[in-house]
Structures are given as structure tokens and as C-alpha cells.
Design a protein around this motif. Structure first.
Motif, PDB file in Angstrom:
ATOM      1  N   THR A 112      -2.652  22.069  10.951  1.00 32.92           N
ATOM      2  CA  THR A 112      -2.080  20.983  10.140  1.00 32.92           C
ATOM      3  C   THR A 112      -0.561  21.071  10.031  1.00 32.92           C
ATOM      4  OG1 THR A 112      -2.420  22.270   8.125  1.00 32.92           O
ATOM      5  CG2 THR A 112      -4.189  20.740   8.769  1.00 32.92           C
ATOM      6  N   ASP A 113       0.029  22.111  10.578  1.00 37.51           N
ATOM      7  CA  ASP A 113       1.482  22.287  10.538  1.00 37.51           C
ATOM      8  C   ASP A 113       2.097  21.451  11.659  1.00 37.51           C
ATOM      9  OD1 ASP A 113       4.140  23.157  10.852  1.00 37.51           O
ATOM     10  OD2 ASP A 113       3.642  25.233  10.372  1.00 37.51           O
ATOM     11  N   PRO A 114       2.923  20.460  11.323  1.00 37.15           N
ATOM     12  CA  PRO A 114       3.506  19.613  12.374  1.00 37.15           C
ATOM     13  C   PRO A 114       4.452  20.357  13.315  1.00 37.15           C
ATOM     14  CG  PRO A 114       4.463  19.093  10.232  1.00 37.15           C
ATOM     15  CD  PRO A 114       3.356  20.074   9.987  1.00 37.15           C
ATOM     16  N   GLN A 115       4.874  21.561  12.921  1.00 37.95           N
ATOM     17  CA  GLN A 115       5.757  22.356  13.767  1.00 37.95           C
ATOM     18  C   GLN A 115       5.003  23.421  14.560  1.00 37.95           C
ATOM     19  OE1 GLN A 115       9.252  21.909  14.177  1.00 37.95           O
ATOM     20  NE2 GLN A 115       8.586  19.982  13.298  1.00 37.95           N
ATOM     21  N   ALA A 116       3.674  23.321  14.559  1.00 41.20           N
ATOM     22  CA  ALA A 116       2.850  24.273  15.309  1.00 41.20           C
ATOM     23  C   ALA A 116       1.925  23.496  16.235  1.00 41.20           C
ATOM     24  CB  ALA A 116       2.036  25.142  14.356  1.00 41.20           C
ATOM     25  N   GLU A 117       2.025  23.778  17.502  1.00 39.82           N
ATOM     26  CA  GLU A 117       1.119  23.192  18.500  1.00 39.82           C
ATOM     27  C   GLU A 117       0.140  24.283  18.905  1.00 39.82           C
ATOM     28  OE1 GLU A 117       1.192  21.358  23.023  1.00 39.82           O
ATOM     29  OE2 GLU A 117       3.082  21.677  21.985  1.00 39.82           O
ATOM     30  N   ILE A 118      -1.151  23.996  18.757  1.00 38.25           N
ATOM     31  CA  ILE A 118      -2.198  24.943  19.094  1.00 38.25           C
ATOM     32  C   ILE A 118      -2.840  24.479  20.391  1.00 38.25           C
ATOM     33  CG2 ILE A 118      -4.286  26.095  18.288  1.00 38.25           C
ATOM     34  CD1 ILE A 118      -1.706  26.372  16.462  1.00 38.25           C
ATOM     35  N   VAL A 119      -2.889  25.353  21.377  1.00 42.22           N
ATOM     36  CA  VAL A 119      -3.386  24.985  22.705  1.00 42.22           C
ATOM     37  C   VAL A 119      -4.511  25.938  23.106  1.00 42.22           C
ATOM     38  CG1 VAL A 119      -2.775  24.664  25.135  1.00 42.22           C
ATOM     39  CG2 VAL A 119      -1.088  24.152  23.342  1.00 42.22           C
ATOM     40  N   ALA A 120      -5.691  25.368  23.342  1.00 41.24           N
ATOM     41  CA  ALA A 120      -6.818  26.141  23.876  1.00 41.24           C
ATOM     42  C   ALA A 120      -6.670  26.167  25.385  1.00 41.24           C
ATOM     43  CB  ALA A 120      -8.140  25.509  23.475  1.00 41.24           C
ATOM     44  N   LEU A 121      -6.485  27.362  25.933  1.00 40.56           N
ATOM     45  CA  LEU A 121      -6.199  27.476  27.357  1.00 40.56           C
ATOM     46  C   LEU A 121      -6.653  28.834  27.868  1.00 40.56           C
ATOM     47  CD1 LEU A 121      -4.682  26.176  29.817  1.00 40.56           C
ATOM     48  CD2 LEU A 121      -2.662  27.398  29.013  1.00 40.56           C
ATOM     49  N   ASP A 122      -7.421  28.817  28.937  1.00 41.42           N
ATOM     50  CA  ASP A 122      -7.799  30.061  29.607  1.00 41.42           C
ATOM     51  C   ASP A 122      -6.750  30.332  30.669  1.00 41.42           C
ATOM     52  OD1 ASP A 122      -8.862  32.139  31.082  1.00 41.42           O
ATOM     53  OD2 ASP A 122     -10.886  31.321  31.114  1.00 41.42           O
ATOM     54  N   LEU A 123      -5.899  31.288  30.437  1.00 44.13           N
ATOM     55  CA  LEU A 123      -4.800  31.598  31.344  1.00 44.13           C
ATOM     56  C   LEU A 123      -5.258  32.250  32.639  1.00 44.13           C
ATOM     57  CD1 LEU A 123      -2.373  32.985  28.638  1.00 44.13           C
ATOM     58  CD2 LEU A 123      -2.143  30.824  29.880  1.00 44.13           C
ATOM     59  N   GLU A 124      -6.505  32.666  32.684  1.00 45.38           N
ATOM     60  CA  GLU A 124      -6.990  33.424  33.837  1.00 45.38           C
ATOM     61  C   GLU A 124      -7.987  32.653  34.695  1.00 45.38           C
ATOM     62  OE1 GLU A 124      -8.379  37.199  32.298  1.00 45.38           O
ATOM     63  OE2 GLU A 124      -6.693  37.277  30.899  1.00 45.38           O
ATOM     64  N   ASP A 125      -8.135  31.356  34.454  1.00 42.91           N
ATOM     65  CA  ASP A 125      -9.156  30.595  35.183  1.00 42.91           C
ATOM     66  C   ASP A 125      -8.660  29.991  36.498  1.00 42.91           C
ATOM     67  OD1 ASP A 125      -7.645  28.379  34.469  1.00 42.91           O
ATOM     68  OD2 ASP A 125      -9.230  27.419  33.296  1.00 42.91           O
ATOM     69  N   GLY A 126      -7.414  30.267  36.863  1.00 40.65           N
ATOM     70  CA  GLY A 126      -6.878  29.762  38.118  1.00 40.65           C
ATOM     71  C   GLY A 126      -6.153  28.434  37.986  1.00 40.65           C
ATOM     72  N   SER A 127      -6.155  27.845  36.805  1.00 36.06           N
ATOM     73  CA  SER A 127      -5.429  26.589  36.594  1.00 36.06           C
ATOM     74  C   SER A 127      -3.931  26.839  36.703  1.00 36.06           C
ATOM     75  CB  SER A 127      -5.722  26.020  35.205  1.00 36.06           C
ATOM     76  OG  SER A 127      -7.092  25.717  35.075  1.00 36.06           O
ATOM     77  N   PRO A 128      -3.184  25.833  37.113  1.00 39.27           N
ATOM     78  CA  PRO A 128      -1.737  26.028  37.201  1.00 39.27           C
ATOM     79  C   PRO A 128      -1.129  26.195  35.805  1.00 39.27           C
ATOM     80  CG  PRO A 128      -2.323  23.753  37.687  1.00 39.27           C
ATOM     81  CD  PRO A 128      -3.602  24.500  37.549  1.00 39.27           C
ATOM     82  N   TRP A 129      -0.016  26.885  35.734  1.00 37.41           N
ATOM     83  CA  TRP A 129       0.703  27.089  34.487  1.00 37.41           C
ATOM     84  C   TRP A 129       1.101  25.720  33.941  1.00 37.41           C
ATOM     85  CZ3 TRP A 129       1.572  29.953  30.547  1.00 37.41           C
ATOM     86  CH2 TRP A 129       2.764  29.941  29.845  1.00 37.41           C
ATOM     87  N   PRO A 130       0.678  25.372  32.739  1.00 41.13           N
ATOM     88  CA  PRO A 130       0.902  24.016  32.227  1.00 41.13           C
ATOM     89  C   PRO A 130       2.329  23.743  31.760  1.00 41.13           C
ATOM     90  CG  PRO A 130      -0.228  25.333  30.585  1.00 41.13           C
ATOM     91  CD  PRO A 130      -0.131  26.176  31.834  1.00 41.13           C
ATOM     92  N   TYR A 131       3.169  24.759  31.696  1.00 46.03           N
ATOM     93  CA  TYR A 131       4.525  24.570  31.188  1.00 46.03           C
ATOM     94  C   TYR A 131       5.582  24.682  32.278  1.00 46.03           C
ATOM     95  CZ  TYR A 131       2.041  24.960  26.827  1.00 46.03           C
ATOM     96  OH  TYR A 131       1.152  24.755  25.804  1.00 46.03           O
ATOM     97  N   ARG A 132       5.170  24.459  33.524  1.00 45.33           N
ATOM     98  CA  ARG A 132       6.124  24.526  34.637  1.00 45.33           C
ATOM     99  C   ARG A 132       7.244  23.514  34.383  1.00 45.33           C
ATOM    100  NH1 ARG A 132       3.062  26.042  39.021  1.00 45.33           N
ATOM    101  NH2 ARG A 132       3.575  28.057  38.179  1.00 45.33           N
ATOM    102  N   GLY A 133       8.470  23.985  34.447  1.00 49.26           N
ATOM    103  CA  GLY A 133       9.629  23.123  34.220  1.00 49.26           C
ATOM    104  C   GLY A 133      10.048  23.045  32.759  1.00 49.26           C
ATOM    105  N   GLU A 134       9.243  23.554  31.845  1.00 55.53           N
ATOM    106  CA  GLU A 134       9.599  23.571  30.427  1.00 55.53           C
ATOM    107  C   GLU A 134      10.221  24.925  30.090  1.00 55.53           C
ATOM    108  OE1 GLU A 134       6.815  21.998  27.528  1.00 55.53           O
ATOM    109  OE2 GLU A 134       5.607  21.207  29.175  1.00 55.53           O
ATOM    110  N   HIS A 135      11.029  24.920  29.034  1.00 54.89           N
ATOM    111  CA  HIS A 135      11.688  26.153  28.611  1.00 54.89           C
ATOM    112  C   HIS A 135      11.507  26.354  27.118  1.00 54.89           C
ATOM    113  CE1 HIS A 135      13.805  25.299  32.422  1.00 54.89           C
ATOM    114  NE2 HIS A 135      13.663  26.595  32.546  1.00 54.89           N
ATOM    115  N   PHE A 136      11.410  27.613  26.730  1.00 55.86           N
ATOM    116  CA  PHE A 136      11.218  27.996  25.341  1.00 55.86           C
ATOM    117  C   PHE A 136      12.349  28.914  24.917  1.00 55.86           C
ATOM    118  CE2 PHE A 136       7.123  26.898  27.047  1.00 55.86           C
ATOM    119  CZ  PHE A 136       6.568  26.111  26.038  1.00 55.86           C
ATOM    120  N   ALA A 137      12.764  28.773  23.656  1.00 52.85           N
ATOM    121  CA  ALA A 137      13.816  29.628  23.116  1.00 52.85           C
ATOM    122  C   ALA A 137      13.333  31.070  22.979  1.00 52.85           C
ATOM    123  CB  ALA A 137      14.284  29.092  21.764  1.00 52.85           C
ATOM    124  N   GLY A 138      12.033  31.214  22.826  1.00 54.23           N
ATOM    125  CA  GLY A 138      11.452  32.548  22.732  1.00 54.23           C
ATOM    126  C   GLY A 138      10.052  32.548  23.300  1.00 54.23           C
TER     127      GLY A 138
END
Length: 174
Positions: free
Chosen positions: A62-88
Motif C-alpha cells: 500500500t506504500d506508493p513509494q514501494a513497488e513489489i515485484v514477484a519474479l523468479d530470477l532463476e527461471d531463464g527470463s531476461p532481466w526485466p530492468y535492462r536499460g534502467e538504473h537505480f541509485a542503489g
């Protein structure tokens, strides 16, 4: 690997949290119960918390500044944040080697990578013991070499919260 059962943020992450530029979005990889996402929210950062199992993150939904993403990082799917950058980018108690170059690339210039997980030799203490999930000596240094300024690095044996061999780095992208 099982998530840490503690709700307290890692001392390593707390120590270097100030390296993340003020107000910048923090990506909490393999967020588990969300202890680091909550830390960075408390520090005023928007967060993206991703994990295969997001049940421990329900209170952040419910926090508008928190995005919660259900993602299996090991299933062979491409990295969903390609081209995006994070401050941390924060990663603790998790290693999926194919993801490491993507995490390095997703750290914004001036942004911080704070990483802490188990290292080779940890098998003598129990799980994790599979070398696929244990960092090789200097592996985190090699991942950032030539692109980041290393603020702190350790490859050490710890006694708390349980005996383990860990490798950790706090680095800022140049």
C-alpha cells in the motif's frame, strides 16, 4: 537459499546505506521479508523489492513509494530492468551469477551497490554449501573492477547471526 529469519537489516547494509544518493530509488534483490526495503523506505528512498515469494512484503504493497515485484530470477527470463538504473542496489544472502552483470549495469552513475552473501568455504558451516551459490575469492571485486570505486570489501568469517564465510562489498559507480 532460505531467506534470513531476522527482520533487522544487515549491519553491512545499514553501515553503507548513506552511499545511496538522497531520494534515489533502491532495488532490493531477493528481498525476502523486506528488511532492506523497509530500511531504505525509512531513509526516504522509493524502493523496488523483488523476490520469487512476495508474501513477506504484503505490508509494503500500500506504500506508493514501494513497488513489489514477484519474479523468479532463476527461471531463464531476461532481466526485466535492462536499460534502467537505480541509485542503489542491495543484495544479501543471495547469489545467482548470471544476474551479477545485470546488477552492475543497473547501478546508476554515482549509485551504490551493496552486496553481502556467502563465500566458498561456507560449506564447513552448513548451508548454503553448493559452490554455485558461494562467491569465489575476489568475485565481487572482479564484478565491479574498472567501473566502481570500492568503498569497502571483506571476505571474512562471521559468527553472527550464525557462523558463516561471507563476502561483501560497498561500491559506488563512477
Amino acid at each position: 537459499m532460505a531467506h534470513a529469519t531476522t527482520s533487522e537489516a544487515s549491519a553491512w547494509v545499514r553501515r553503507f546505506a548513506a552511499l545511496v544518493p538522497a531520494g534515489g530509488t533502491v532495488l532490493d534483490v531477493a528481498a525476502g521479508g523486506g528488511r532492506h526495503a523497509r530500511l531504505f523506505r525509512a531513509l526516504g528512498h522509493p524502493v523496488v523489492a523483488l523476490d520469487r515469494d512476495i508474501t513477506g512484503l504484503a505490508d509494503l504493497a500500500t506504500d506508493p513509494q514501494a513497488e513489489i515485484v514477484a519474479l523468479d530470477l532463476e527461471d531463464g527470463s531476461p532481466w526485466p530492468y535492462r536499460g534502467e538504473h537505480f541509485a542503489g542496489i542491495v543484495v544479501t544472502n543471495y547469489l545467482w551469477r548470471p544476474l551479477l552483470p545485470d546488477l552492475v549495469a543497473a547501478t546508476a552513475p554515482g549509485g551504490a551497490l551493496i552486496y553481502e552473501t556467502f563465500a566458498l568455504g561456507n560449506e564447513r558451516f552448513g548451508k548454503p554449501s553448493n559452490p554455485d551459490f558461494l562467491l569465489r575469492p575476489g568475485e565481487l571485486l572482479d564484478a565491479v573492477r574498472g567501473r566502481f570505486r570500492v568503498i569497502a570489501y571483506e571476505d571474512v568469517e562471521v559468527s553472527s547471526p550464525k557462523p558463516a564465510l561471507v563476502q561483501r562489498i560497498a561500491a559506488v559507480r563512477e
